[in-house]
Write a protein that holds these residues in place. Structure first.
Motif, mmCIF file in Angstrom:
data_model
loop_
_atom_site.group_PDB
_atom_site.id
_atom_site.type_symbol
_atom_site.label_atom_id
_atom_site.label_comp_id
_atom_site.label_asym_id
_atom_site.label_seq_id
_atom_site.Cartn_x
_atom_site.Cartn_y
_atom_site.Cartn_z
ATOM 1 N N ILE A 212 -5.644 -10.918 -2.568
ATOM 2 C CA ILE A 212 -5.252 -9.564 -2.950
ATOM 3 C C ILE A 212 -6.460 -8.761 -3.410
ATOM 4 N N HIS A 213 -7.332 -9.371 -4.233
ATOM 5 C CA HIS A 213 -8.510 -8.641 -4.710
ATOM 6 C C HIS A 213 -9.432 -8.256 -3.556
ATOM 7 N N ALA B 3 -11.978 -2.206 -7.350
ATOM 8 C CA ALA B 3 -11.673 -3.399 -6.567
ATOM 9 C C ALA B 3 -12.926 -3.970 -5.914
ATOM 10 N N TYR C 13 0.247 -2.233 -6.134
ATOM 11 C CA TYR C 13 -0.244 -3.027 -5.005
ATOM 12 C C TYR C 13 -0.172 -4.520 -5.320
ATOM 13 N N GLU D 297 -7.687 -5.587 -1.248
ATOM 14 C CA GLU D 297 -7.524 -4.322 -1.955
ATOM 15 C C GLU D 297 -8.743 -3.416 -1.793
ATOM 16 N N SER E 214 -7.906 -1.647 1.604
ATOM 17 C CA SER E 214 -6.723 -0.788 1.541
ATOM 18 C C SER E 214 -6.924 0.359 0.551
ATOM 19 N N SER E 215 -7.566 0.074 -0.599
ATOM 20 C CA SER E 215 -7.810 1.141 -1.572
ATOM 21 C C SER E 215 -8.861 2.124 -1.062
ATOM 22 N N GLN F 198 0.819 -1.209 0.000
ATOM 23 C CA GLN F 198 0.000 0.000 0.000
ATOM 24 C C GLN F 198 0.854 1.261 0.000
ATOM 25 N N GLY G 44 -2.340 -2.606 4.993
ATOM 26 C CA GLY G 44 -2.735 -1.605 4.010
ATOM 27 C C GLY G 44 -3.394 -0.399 4.631
ATOM 28 N N ASP H 40 1.683 1.599 -3.676
ATOM 29 C CA ASP H 40 0.497 1.926 -4.464
ATOM 30 C C ASP H 40 -0.047 3.319 -4.128
#
Length: 500
Positions: free
Chosen positions: A297-298, A432, A275, A301, A304-305, A265, A458, A268
């Motif tokens: 990860i998906h 995401a 990421y 994310e 974190s995103s 993170q 993240g 990214d």
């Protein structure tokens, strides 16, 4: 001397907007500096008459003269007779002694002179200009820092809305309809426009508060819906039981998951991409299998995103207009990519990535080159929605690519990295989320301990990375983004041919 008696230095230049179409300008020098001066003059006054005197001209200056009939090139060394007939003289030669001699001669003949990168020889400076239709703002640092003037220009170009030109047109129509003498018209216009000044702080504060409330409300709805979907695949009781078991069996590997999420993170959030690449590399080195990596990860994310997008929004790194353009196409692309990958299988998604890597490798080289260019021409982004759709699709179907494709393309066109990274990061949350919900519906949920570690790391890193994105120099960000894109692209290409 007492502190109160110290005279503070100030900018004493008098700002003037010249009608250059009525004046004749002499430019001495046909190299890169001359090209920069010519470009600035033409951008602000396309019909200006310019004579360029130089022993030789570079290709760009020759091409510029071919495209503009109002530019005449005189291939010879400067002499005093060249000044005659000119109103303004701009010296753009890479020789300080020659510049001084030309400046003194022009001043002797009563001309105003600008000498590139030599403030003490100048009668005037060429300022950085912000232009929104009929509105122009000239920025001067008193000749101390042209770089600072350029950075302020970039900021104003992003912040000032394009609709300002419409406001000016409306005010002109109002002015034409007003009755009375000049003083009366000024009074009436002051009454009409004072609301723009007196209520601006209150409006801005109220709007910011309203945006914050709406943002938090929206996040609450999103995560509520996400919780409902997740609970249909993993009942709350089962999740609590698994959480207790994980809590009892936490080992060093879980802390490595947190570290992986934090590092991924940071990369990214600060650079707008990386990421998936970073977290995948770390998790693979820890021995985690590929299916677990992809699904985890998906899912992670999303959180974190989300934290990253909010942090960028909070620090003013988001261009709202760009965000609106990217949002819907990116979400649609992500849903289609996730659905197709769930149907056809992961091996087909992997086959797409080398083609994406070939494209981004070229973009990475362009971005890296742009960091060292003297002038970075900003190009209009055409079909940005299609770009976002392709990025969302490839991110889901190919296992990554939203940041490298979308962010690197926008930055390569001359967009300010800070605002590109912020806008792409906040859009990534929705991309995401759409991708993960589609995967949940099609494939279900697993590997909760990996997801939890990535999410914790993240969320911790998100505000730090967003703050860093707003503080890094533009050149540093260009170099960092370009390098990351090149590394990401080469890694995919080498892996595709079996060398990684």
């Amino acid at each position: 001397m007492p502190a109160a008696a110290v005279i503070k230095e100030q900018n004493e230049l008098f700002p003037v907007f010249l009608k250059l179409e009525h004046l004749r300008v002499l430019v001495v020098g046909g190299g890169n500096v001359g090209l920069e001066k010519l470009t600035a003059l033409l951008q602000n006054s396309p019909t200006i008459t310019i004579k360029v005197v130089a022993i030789q001209f570079n290709e760009a200056v020759l091409q510029l003269a071919l495209n503009h009939d109002n530019i005449s090139l005189v291939p010879k060394a400067f002499n005093p007779e060249d000044v005659a007939g000119s109103d303004i003289v701009i010296v753009a030669v890479n020789d300080r002694e020659a510049s001084r001699a030309i400046s003194l001669e022009a001043k002797r003949q009563g001309k105003l002179v600008n000498v590139a990168d030599t403030p003490d020889l100048c009668d005037f400076y060429l300022s950085s200009v912000v232009r929104k239709g009929n509105l122009k703002i000239a920025i001067s640092t008193n000749g101390k820092s042209p770089t600072m003037a350029k950075r302020l220009k970039e900021t104003f170009n992003e912040v000032l809305p394009d609709e300002l030109d419409q406001v000016l047109d409306n005010l002109q129509q109002i002015r034409n309809r007003l009755k009375g003498d000049f003083a009366s018209k000024v009074t009436q216009l002051n009454d009409i426009t004072k609301v723009l000044v007196t209520s601006a702080p209150e409006k801005k504060k109220a709007a910011k508060k309203k945006q914050s409330v709406l943002f938090y409300a929206f996040l609450a709805v999103v995560f509520t819906l996400l919780g409902v979907v997740l609970s249909s695949f993993a009942p709350v009781q089962e999740v609590l039981v698994q959480a207790q078991e994980y809590g009892k069996s936490i080992d060093k590997l879980f802390y490595w998951m947190i570290l992986a999420g934090f590092v991924a993170q940071m990369v990214d959030g600060a650079l707008g991409m990386g990421y998936g690449v970073t977290s995948t590399t770390i998790l693979m080195s820890l021995g985690v299998n590929l299916p677990a990596i992809s699904g985890s990860i998906h899912t992670a994310e999303v959180f974190s995103s989300g934290a990253s997008g909010y942090s960028h929004y909070k620090y003013g790194n988001v261009n709202k207009k760009l965000f609106k353009v990217l949002l819907i196409p990116g979400v649609i692309g992500a849903i289609l990519g996730a659905y197709l990958l769930s149907v056809v299988g992961e091996e087909y998604g992997s086959s797409v990535r080398p083609f994406l890597a070939s494209y981004t490798l070229v973009l990475g080289a362009r971005i890296f080159y742009a960091a060292f260019r003297k002038t970075k021409a900003r190009k209009k982004i055409k079909k940005a929605g299609w770009l976002a759709g392709a990025g969302g699709f490839l991110d889901s179907f190919g296992g990554g690519g939203w940041g490298p494709l979308v962010a690197s393309t926008l930055i390569s066109k001359g967009r300010t990295p800070r605002f590109v990274i912020g806008s792409v990061s906040i859009t990534e949350f929705f991309v995401a989320l759409a991708s993960s919900l589609t995967f949940f519906v099609m494939l279900g949920l697993s590997h909760l301990h990996i997801i939890l570690g990535l999410v914790i790391g993240g969320v911790i890193a998100a505000p730090i990375a967003a703050r860093l994105a707003g503080k890094l120099p533009v050149k540093t960000m260009f170099i960092a983004v370009g390098s990351l894109v090149i590394i990401w692209s080469l890694r995919i290409l080498l892996k595709a041919v079996g060398l990684f």
